[in-house]
Design an enzyme around this catalytic site. Sequence first.
Site, mmCIF file in Angstrom:
data_model
loop_
_atom_site.group_PDB
_atom_site.id
_atom_site.type_symbol
_atom_site.label_atom_id
_atom_site.label_comp_id
_atom_site.label_asym_id
_atom_site.label_seq_id
_atom_site.Cartn_x
_atom_site.Cartn_y
_atom_site.Cartn_z
ATOM 1 N N HIS A 38 103.448 51.749 26.380
ATOM 2 C CA HIS A 38 102.583 50.568 26.447
ATOM 3 C C HIS A 38 101.567 50.710 27.581
ATOM 4 C CE1 HIS A 38 106.351 48.710 24.678
ATOM 5 N NE2 HIS A 38 105.442 48.392 23.773
ATOM 6 N N LYS B 184 102.863 56.058 17.077
ATOM 7 C CA LYS B 184 104.267 56.137 16.662
ATOM 8 C C LYS B 184 104.539 55.223 15.477
ATOM 9 C CE LYS B 184 107.725 54.644 19.254
ATOM 10 N NZ LYS B 184 108.588 53.800 18.364
#
Length: 273
Positions: A34, A146
Amino acid sequence: MKIVSQPEELAQFRQTLQGSVGFVPTMGALHNGHLSLIKRSIAENDHTVVSLFVNPTQFLPGEDLSTYPRRQEADLKLCRLAGVDAVFTPQATAMYSIEEPILCAPDTLGYMLEGLRRPGHFDGVLRVVLKLFNLTQPAHAYFGKKDAQQLYLIQNMVRTLFLPVSIVPCDIVREEDGLALSSRNVYLSPDERQEALKLSKALKHASRLVIQKEFHAKVLERTMQETLAPLHVEYARVLRRDFTPLERVELGNTLIAIAAYVGSTRLIDNLWI
């Protein structure tokens, strides 16, 4: 850094921002993956907004909505240190009403791979992302590769609904041993943590075969299944990046994707070729 929890307050704050706005939507439990999205947004925009919201509409009955990692105080500290301008921390009751239009993922792409075992999951993803885009009105929004199927569906939504936002795909961030970062990694025991490395190893084996000029999709898929054993594998597929099937690898347009259970924890990983 401004912290807002009400959609109206976020919309009002957005109107005060001059220049470009980058947006990083998350479900919290922030990790270095993140943080890489946040840093890129800060580097490429005048302002950056991050959302921390465990979105209930993308969880199916029996999934880990109630136990999903929540570390809001730590997440806010990380955002503050990174230089984020605002963090949106809504409750579900502020984001959803009883009667509202429902946005559905495309029939085919929304119900294959991730959507096959999680029907309706992507409906919830698109629903919340559209709401967040409307509130933040970003020039750029940052998503990790991802979640490749999610990324493609969001790009499709932006394209087909003519949304004025540029989607920025960001590379997968991994631990030194190759494990893709995920908020769900905290569920893994030490032994399961080692077993989880089979996902990245399977991708490496497939990549090595491609380097050796083995382009047959079925051969690569069989190799990955062997590497992943004895994990419960939901899929180990070689596809085009638009998720249509292929028989042979097309360099520059191929996605190798895996979903498998390590103990009771479901993990995903992929490689773009």
